[in-house]
Each structure stands twice: as structure tokens, then as C-alpha cells.
Design a protein around this motif. Structure first.
Motif, mmCIF file in Angstrom:
data_model
loop_
_atom_site.group_PDB
_atom_site.id
_atom_site.type_symbol
_atom_site.label_atom_id
_atom_site.label_comp_id
_atom_site.label_asym_id
_atom_site.label_seq_id
_atom_site.Cartn_x
_atom_site.Cartn_y
_atom_site.Cartn_z
ATOM 1 N N HIS A 128 -32.931 9.951 -24.527
ATOM 2 C CA HIS A 128 -32.755 9.117 -25.724
ATOM 3 C C HIS A 128 -31.734 8.016 -25.465
ATOM 4 C CE1 HIS A 128 -35.339 11.363 -28.342
ATOM 5 N NE2 HIS A 128 -34.659 12.486 -28.164
ATOM 6 N N LYS A 129 -30.634 8.357 -24.824
ATOM 7 C CA LYS A 129 -29.602 7.357 -24.517
ATOM 8 C C LYS A 129 -30.135 6.330 -23.530
ATOM 9 C CE LYS A 129 -25.572 10.249 -25.386
ATOM 10 N NZ LYS A 129 -24.335 10.810 -24.827
ATOM 11 N N PHE A 130 -30.887 6.800 -22.547
ATOM 12 C CA PHE A 130 -31.483 5.923 -21.536
ATOM 13 C C PHE A 130 -32.419 4.916 -22.206
ATOM 14 C CE2 PHE A 130 -33.988 5.103 -17.659
ATOM 15 C CZ PHE A 130 -33.024 5.195 -16.668
ATOM 16 N N ARG A 131 -33.286 5.411 -23.078
ATOM 17 C CA ARG A 131 -34.249 4.553 -23.785
ATOM 18 C C ARG A 131 -33.531 3.579 -24.722
ATOM 19 N NH1 ARG A 131 -37.582 4.477 -28.550
ATOM 20 N NH2 ARG A 131 -39.610 3.621 -28.032
ATOM 21 N N TRP A 132 -32.556 4.093 -25.478
ATOM 22 C CA TRP A 132 -31.826 3.257 -26.425
ATOM 23 C C TRP A 132 -31.173 2.079 -25.696
ATOM 24 C CZ3 TRP A 132 -26.760 1.718 -26.783
ATOM 25 C CH2 TRP A 132 -26.421 1.057 -27.956
ATOM 26 N N LEU A 133 -30.537 2.352 -24.565
ATOM 27 C CA LEU A 133 -29.867 1.296 -23.813
ATOM 28 C C LEU A 133 -30.877 0.259 -23.330
ATOM 29 C CD1 LEU A 133 -27.260 0.200 -22.564
ATOM 30 C CD2 LEU A 133 -27.688 1.665 -20.584
ATOM 31 N N ARG A 134 -31.994 0.726 -22.820
ATOM 32 C CA ARG A 134 -33.030 -0.192 -22.334
ATOM 33 C C ARG A 134 -33.543 -1.074 -23.466
ATOM 34 N NH1 ARG A 134 -38.260 -0.200 -22.761
ATOM 35 N NH2 ARG A 134 -38.471 1.965 -23.429
ATOM 36 N N SER A 189 -41.330 -1.247 -17.390
ATOM 37 C CA SER A 189 -41.779 -1.777 -16.094
ATOM 38 C C SER A 189 -40.702 -2.644 -15.441
ATOM 39 C CB SER A 189 -43.075 -2.567 -16.257
ATOM 40 O OG SER A 189 -42.900 -3.643 -17.165
ATOM 41 N N GLU A 190 -39.957 -3.391 -16.238
ATOM 42 C CA GLU A 190 -38.875 -4.227 -15.700
ATOM 43 C C GLU A 190 -37.748 -3.364 -15.154
ATOM 44 O OE1 GLU A 190 -39.217 -8.190 -18.499
ATOM 45 O OE2 GLU A 190 -38.284 -6.397 -19.365
ATOM 46 N N LEU A 191 -37.400 -2.296 -15.892
ATOM 47 C CA LEU A 191 -36.346 -1.398 -15.424
ATOM 48 C C LEU A 191 -36.798 -0.674 -14.166
ATOM 49 C CD1 LEU A 191 -33.567 -0.179 -15.789
ATOM 50 C CD2 LEU A 191 -34.560 1.481 -17.380
ATOM 51 N N ALA A 192 -38.055 -0.276 -14.136
ATOM 52 C CA ALA A 192 -38.602 0.389 -12.952
ATOM 53 C C ALA A 192 -38.510 -0.524 -11.732
ATOM 54 C CB ALA A 192 -40.047 0.816 -13.206
ATOM 55 N N ASP A 193 -38.861 -1.793 -11.895
ATOM 56 C CA ASP A 193 -38.758 -2.754 -10.796
ATOM 57 C C ASP A 193 -37.317 -2.894 -10.334
ATOM 58 O OD1 ASP A 193 -41.486 -3.221 -10.828
ATOM 59 O OD2 ASP A 193 -41.337 -5.107 -11.958
ATOM 60 N N LEU A 194 -36.404 -2.947 -11.282
ATOM 61 C CA LEU A 194 -34.979 -3.067 -10.963
ATOM 62 C C LEU A 194 -34.504 -1.873 -10.123
ATOM 63 C CD1 LEU A 194 -32.131 -4.426 -11.618
ATOM 64 C CD2 LEU A 194 -31.993 -2.703 -13.411
ATOM 65 N N LEU A 195 -34.996 -0.677 -10.470
ATOM 66 C CA LEU A 195 -34.572 0.539 -9.775
ATOM 67 C C LEU A 195 -35.418 0.854 -8.548
ATOM 68 C CD1 LEU A 195 -33.906 2.868 -12.836
ATOM 69 C CD2 LEU A 195 -32.246 1.536 -11.520
ATOM 70 N N ARG A 239 -42.035 7.063 -13.997
ATOM 71 C CA ARG A 239 -40.788 7.831 -13.841
ATOM 72 C C ARG A 239 -39.822 7.482 -14.969
ATOM 73 N NH1 ARG A 239 -37.921 11.243 -11.279
ATOM 74 N NH2 ARG A 239 -35.741 10.902 -10.767
ATOM 75 N N ILE A 240 -39.729 6.201 -15.327
ATOM 76 C CA ILE A 240 -38.886 5.786 -16.454
ATOM 77 C C ILE A 240 -39.367 6.487 -17.722
ATOM 78 C CG2 ILE A 240 -38.161 3.850 -17.916
ATOM 79 C CD1 ILE A 240 -36.913 3.752 -15.136
ATOM 80 N N SER A 241 -40.664 6.495 -17.930
ATOM 81 C CA SER A 241 -41.236 7.128 -19.112
ATOM 82 C C SER A 241 -40.886 8.613 -19.157
ATOM 83 C CB SER A 241 -42.760 6.951 -19.107
ATOM 84 O OG SER A 241 -43.333 7.603 -20.211
ATOM 85 N N ARG A 242 -40.971 9.296 -18.029
ATOM 86 C CA ARG A 242 -40.669 10.731 -17.974
ATOM 87 C C ARG A 242 -39.180 10.999 -18.175
ATOM 88 N NH1 ARG A 242 -43.991 14.445 -16.429
ATOM 89 N NH2 ARG A 242 -42.481 15.559 -15.145
ATOM 90 N N ILE A 243 -38.321 10.127 -17.679
ATOM 91 C CA ILE A 243 -36.872 10.278 -17.894
ATOM 92 C C ILE A 243 -36.573 10.123 -19.381
ATOM 93 C CG2 ILE A 243 -34.607 9.213 -17.505
ATOM 94 C CD1 ILE A 243 -35.655 8.502 -14.644
#
Length: 75
Positions: free
Chosen positions: A15-21, A29-35, A41-45
Motif C-alpha cells: 500500500h505504501k509502495f503504491r501510494w508513493l508511486r 510500467s515507468e517504475l518498472a523501467d526505472l528499476l 513484479r511492481i503489481s505483485r509488490i
């Protein structure tokens, strides 16, 4: 009992991860590219289905300018 607590912590982290994003206006997809990881994987986190690697958390904190404690379950 331990698995229930672990599941809750993963969920809260997600929840914190999603809220920050979302607060920063970035798509999964942008965060995934950054990482350098896949968008699923972002969705599962965010869903609490998997744990983020420490290196991923550090990269997110550095990119968004937040301390690691932002993701603490005790905040």
C-alpha cells in the motif's frame, strides 16, 4: 500466526509502495523501467503478493527522495 503477520506486513508495504508511486504520478510500467524489472513484479509488490528486494526499495527511496523508514511497518 507468523504467516498472518508476514502477509499483513507485505500488504502494508505494498500500500505504501503504491501510494508513493501514485502520489508522484508514475505508472507501474515507468517504475518498472526505472528499476529494471517487469511491470508485473511492481503489481505483485503493490498487491502484497511478493516482497520487494532491498535493492528495489533503496532505488525507489532514492528516486522519490524518501527515507527507508517511509516503508517501515511501525510508522
Amino acid at each position: 500466526m507468523h504467516s498472518v503477520i508476514r502477509s499483513h506486513v507485505k500488504s502494508e508495504f505494498g500500500h505504501k509502495f503504491r501510494w508513493l508511486r501514485l502520489e508522484c504520478g508514475i505508472k507501474q510500467s515507468e517504475l518498472a523501467d526505472l528499476l529494471g524489472i517487469h511491470q508485473t513484479r511492481i503489481s505483485r509488490i503493490e498487491a502484497g503478493a511478493t516482497e520487494a528486494r532491498f535493492s528495489e526499495v533503496v532505488a525507489v527511496c532514492e528516486h522519490f527522495g524518501v527515507p527507508l523508514s517511509h516503508f517501515s511497518p511501525y510508522e
